[in-house]
Design a protein around this motif. Structure first.
Motif, PDB file in Angstrom:
ATOM      1  N   THR A 263       0.839  -1.193   0.000  1.00 18.39           N
ATOM      2  CA  THR A 263       0.000   0.000   0.000  1.00 18.39           C
ATOM      3  C   THR A 263       0.879   1.250   0.000  1.00 18.39           C
ATOM      4  OG1 THR A 263      -0.131   0.025   2.424  1.00 18.39           O
ATOM      5  CG2 THR A 263      -1.845  -1.180   1.227  1.00 18.39           C
ATOM      6  N   TYR A 264       0.364   2.297  -0.599  1.00 21.72           N
ATOM      7  CA  TYR A 264       1.045   3.592  -0.621  1.00 21.72           C
ATOM      8  C   TYR A 264       0.110   4.582   0.042  1.00 21.72           C
ATOM      9  CZ  TYR A 264       3.723   7.603  -2.416  1.00 21.72           C
ATOM     10  OH  TYR A 264       4.485   8.750  -2.529  1.00 21.72           O
ATOM     11  N   ARG A 265       0.597   5.201   1.111  1.00 19.58           N
ATOM     12  CA  ARG A 265      -0.244   6.171   1.793  1.00 19.58           C
ATOM     13  C   ARG A 265       0.553   7.427   2.128  1.00 19.58           C
ATOM     14  NH1 ARG A 265       0.115   6.054   7.605  1.00 19.58           N
ATOM     15  NH2 ARG A 265       1.408   4.325   8.383  1.00 19.58           N
ATOM     16  N   LYS A 266      -0.173   8.507   2.308  1.00 22.29           N
ATOM     17  CA  LYS A 266       0.449   9.784   2.645  1.00 22.29           C
ATOM     18  C   LYS A 266       0.152  10.131   4.100  1.00 22.29           C
ATOM     19  CE  LYS A 266       0.193  11.584  -2.055  1.00 22.29           C
ATOM     20  NZ  LYS A 266      -0.265  12.680  -2.942  1.00 22.29           N
ATOM     21  N   ASP A 267       1.206  10.441   4.827  1.00 21.80           N
ATOM     22  CA  ASP A 267       1.095  10.888   6.216  1.00 21.80           C
ATOM     23  C   ASP A 267       2.156  11.965   6.413  1.00 21.80           C
ATOM     24  OD1 ASP A 267       0.586  11.227   8.876  1.00 21.80           O
ATOM     25  OD2 ASP A 267       1.347   9.258   9.512  1.00 21.80           O
ATOM     26  N   HIS A 268       1.912  13.134   5.847  1.00 26.77           N
ATOM     27  CA  HIS A 268       2.901  14.199   5.831  1.00 26.77           C
ATOM     28  C   HIS A 268       3.142  14.759   7.224  1.00 26.77           C
ATOM     29  CE1 HIS A 268       1.720  15.009   1.359  1.00 26.77           C
ATOM     30  NE2 HIS A 268       2.549  13.981   1.485  1.00 26.77           N
ATOM     31  N   ILE A 269       4.410  14.935   7.569  1.00 36.57           N
ATOM     32  CA  ILE A 269       4.712  15.589   8.836  1.00 36.57           C
ATOM     33  C   ILE A 269       4.310  17.061   8.715  1.00 36.57           C
ATOM     34  CG2 ILE A 269       6.582  13.978   9.297  1.00 36.57           C
ATOM     35  CD1 ILE A 269       8.572  16.187   8.604  1.00 36.57           C
ATOM     36  N   PRO A 270       3.891  17.681   9.811  1.00 33.74           N
ATOM     37  CA  PRO A 270       3.429  19.068   9.729  1.00 33.74           C
ATOM     38  C   PRO A 270       4.572  20.038   9.440  1.00 33.74           C
ATOM     39  CG  PRO A 270       2.674  17.981  11.753  1.00 33.74           C
ATOM     40  CD  PRO A 270       3.721  17.108  11.162  1.00 33.74           C
ATOM     41  N   LYS A 271       4.242  21.124   8.771  1.00 36.20           N
ATOM     42  CA  LYS A 271       5.194  22.219   8.685  1.00 36.20           C
ATOM     43  C   LYS A 271       5.400  22.748  10.093  1.00 36.20           C
ATOM     44  CE  LYS A 271       4.236  23.681   3.957  1.00 36.20           C
ATOM     45  NZ  LYS A 271       3.787  24.788   3.074  1.00 36.20           N
ATOM     46  N   GLY A 272       6.618  23.086  10.424  1.00 33.34           N
ATOM     47  CA  GLY A 272       6.911  23.502  11.786  1.00 33.34           C
ATOM     48  C   GLY A 272       7.376  22.366  12.662  1.00 33.34           C
ATOM     49  N   THR A 273       7.505  21.157  12.095  1.00 30.55           N
ATOM     50  CA  THR A 273       8.057  20.034  12.853  1.00 30.55           C
ATOM     51  C   THR A 273       9.462  20.397  13.345  1.00 30.55           C
ATOM     52  OG1 THR A 273       6.770  18.376  11.664  1.00 30.55           O
ATOM     53  CG2 THR A 273       8.794  17.617  12.700  1.00 30.55           C
ATOM     54  N   ALA A 274       9.813  19.916  14.533  1.00 38.07           N
ATOM     55  CA  ALA A 274      11.095  20.248  15.161  1.00 38.07           C
ATOM     56  C   ALA A 274      12.270  20.018  14.221  1.00 38.07           C
ATOM     57  CB  ALA A 274      11.274  19.411  16.431  1.00 38.07           C
ATOM     58  N   CYS A 275      13.323  20.788  14.450  1.00 42.11           N
ATOM     59  CA  CYS A 275      14.590  20.686  13.718  1.00 42.11           C
ATOM     60  C   CYS A 275      14.433  20.985  12.234  1.00 42.11           C
ATOM     61  CB  CYS A 275      15.225  19.307  13.921  1.00 42.11           C
ATOM     62  SG  CYS A 275      15.601  18.924  15.646  1.00 42.11           S
ATOM     63  N   ASN A 276      13.388  21.733  11.898  1.00 38.21           N
ATOM     64  CA  ASN A 276      13.202  22.189  10.515  1.00 38.21           C
ATOM     65  C   ASN A 276      13.165  21.020   9.534  1.00 38.21           C
ATOM     66  OD1 ASN A 276      12.837  24.303   8.638  1.00 38.21           O
ATOM     67  ND2 ASN A 276      15.009  24.311   8.114  1.00 38.21           N
ATOM     68  N   ARG A 277      12.533  19.902   9.953  1.00 37.74           N
ATOM     69  CA  ARG A 277      12.552  18.710   9.111  1.00 37.74           C
ATOM     70  C   ARG A 277      11.681  18.846   7.868  1.00 37.74           C
ATOM     71  NH1 ARG A 277      11.798  16.114  14.212  1.00 37.74           N
ATOM     72  NH2 ARG A 277      13.860  15.807  15.135  1.00 37.74           N
ATOM     73  N   ARG A 278      10.696  19.752   7.927  1.00 32.68           N
ATOM     74  CA  ARG A 278       9.917  20.038   6.724  1.00 32.68           C
ATOM     75  C   ARG A 278       9.962  21.543   6.464  1.00 32.68           C
ATOM     76  NH1 ARG A 278       3.431  19.094   5.328  1.00 32.68           N
ATOM     77  NH2 ARG A 278       3.546  20.176   3.320  1.00 32.68           N
ATOM     78  N   PRO A 279      11.032  22.024   5.845  1.00 31.98           N
ATOM     79  CA  PRO A 279      11.187  23.463   5.650  1.00 31.98           C
ATOM     80  C   PRO A 279      10.220  24.045   4.631  1.00 31.98           C
ATOM     81  CG  PRO A 279      12.938  22.284   4.538  1.00 31.98           C
ATOM     82  CD  PRO A 279      12.193  21.273   5.350  1.00 31.98           C
ATOM     83  N   GLY A 280       9.687  23.202   3.748  1.00 30.77           N
ATOM     84  CA  GLY A 280       8.697  23.677   2.793  1.00 30.77           C
ATOM     85  C   GLY A 280       9.260  24.361   1.569  1.00 30.77           C
ATOM     86  N   PHE A 281      10.556  24.203   1.302  1.00 31.10           N
ATOM     87  CA  PHE A 281      11.121  24.780   0.080  1.00 31.10           C
ATOM     88  C   PHE A 281      10.554  24.055  -1.138  1.00 31.10           C
ATOM     89  CE2 PHE A 281      14.972  25.627   2.914  1.00 31.10           C
ATOM     90  CZ  PHE A 281      14.627  26.968   3.105  1.00 31.10           C
ATOM     91  N   ALA A 282      10.066  24.817  -2.108  1.00 29.83           N
ATOM     92  CA  ALA A 282       9.555  24.205  -3.334  1.00 29.83           C
ATOM     93  C   ALA A 282      10.671  23.462  -4.045  1.00 29.83           C
ATOM     94  CB  ALA A 282       8.961  25.276  -4.239  1.00 29.83           C
ATOM     95  N   MET A 283      10.336  22.321  -4.633  1.00 29.05           N
ATOM     96  CA  MET A 283      11.345  21.510  -5.307  1.00 29.05           C
ATOM     97  C   MET A 283      10.776  20.923  -6.586  1.00 29.05           C
ATOM     98  SD  MET A 283      13.493  18.173  -3.912  1.00 29.05           S
ATOM     99  CE  MET A 283      12.126  17.014  -4.034  1.00 29.05           C
ATOM    100  N   LYS A 284      11.537  21.025  -7.656  1.00 27.75           N
ATOM    101  CA  LYS A 284      11.238  20.306  -8.886  1.00 27.75           C
ATOM    102  C   LYS A 284      12.286  19.207  -8.999  1.00 27.75           C
ATOM    103  CE  LYS A 284       9.063  24.107 -11.410  1.00 27.75           C
ATOM    104  NZ  LYS A 284       9.094  24.935 -12.641  1.00 27.75           N
TER     105      LYS A 284
END
Length: 228
Positions: A5-26
């Motif tokens: 199975t493939y599922r999405k469980d995205h960590i929130p923006k603002g997660t500790a240690c800047n783990r999801r900085p949210g920089f756009a990426m191609k």
């Protein structure tokens, strides 16, 4: 054929240690890792990203084991997985990071990873030349279970297996690691939407008709026209 199975469980923006900085990426490549944890499942690895005791600034897009693949960060955002800084051409800013779990039935996990990666390459129109090791970015011995004392024989075997599955997908005409989505347009629901690599696609006619417009098609010029 692998089945997971493939599922999405995205960590929130603002997660500790800047783990999801949210920089756009191609993304231009896909980077393969091992988790270096013989007891941790994909669900465990996803939970670790938001565990308060985790003080490491590291993250990844997808983690996969013998049962499932979990997308932890959207594939059109960067993650800190390549160990090569934040430059515009770094692996951290240009590559999708996939962590392969070492727990459970590792042979089955590898089969799943081969399927997943082949699907992702097919969807993007890429070849196996787009595959990278963590090693290629920062010199870290990772994916460590493919190192083989420096010969990297299992890495080349993995790439060959992905190529084989990619060839099969091309014959089958299959190209999808995407989700069906419901789109609301002008107060009406459109159920034929698809999410592909972070972009929503919907039929032009459905959107136009939701607004009360009509669409004509000129097959000679391959032109669609929206009009009142």
């Amino acid at each position: 054929m692998s089945n997971f199975t493939y599922r999405k469980d995205h960590i929130p923006k603002g997660t500790a240690c800047n783990r999801r900085p949210g920089f756009a990426m191609k993304p231009t490549t896909i980077t393969i890792h091992n988790t270096a944890n013989e007891k941790s499942s994909a669900a465990n690895e996803r939970a670790w990203l938001t565990n308060p005791s985790n003080k490491v600034q590291a993250s990844y897009h997808i983690v996969i084991d013998e049962r499932e693949a979990i997308e932890c960060i959207p594939l059109n955002e960067n993650a800190w997985h390549a160990g090569d800084g934040s430059g515009s051409t770094s692996g951290n800013r240009t590559s999708i990071g996939i962590e392969i779990c070492e727990s459970g039935n590792y042979t089955k996990t590898i089969d799943n990873a081969v399927m997943l990666v082949a699907q992702m390459l097919m969807e993007r129109g890429w070849g196996v030349d787009r595959l990278r090791r963590h090693w290629d970015w920062s010199g870290k011995i990772c994916p460590r279970l493919m190192y083989d004392g420096g010969t990297w024989s299992k890495w080349y075997a993995f790439k060959a297996a992905v190529q084989g599955r990619l060839n099969e997908l091309k014959k089958e005409g299959v190209a999808s690691v995407s989700d069906k989505v419901t789109v609301k347009a002008y107060g009406k629901q459109i159920k034929d939407g698809k999410l592909i690599d972070g972009t929503v696609y919907v039929p032009l006619r459905a959107v136009a008709e939701a607004r009360g417009d009509q669409v004509s098609w000129d097959n000679n010029t391959k032109t669609a026209t929206i009009y009142k």
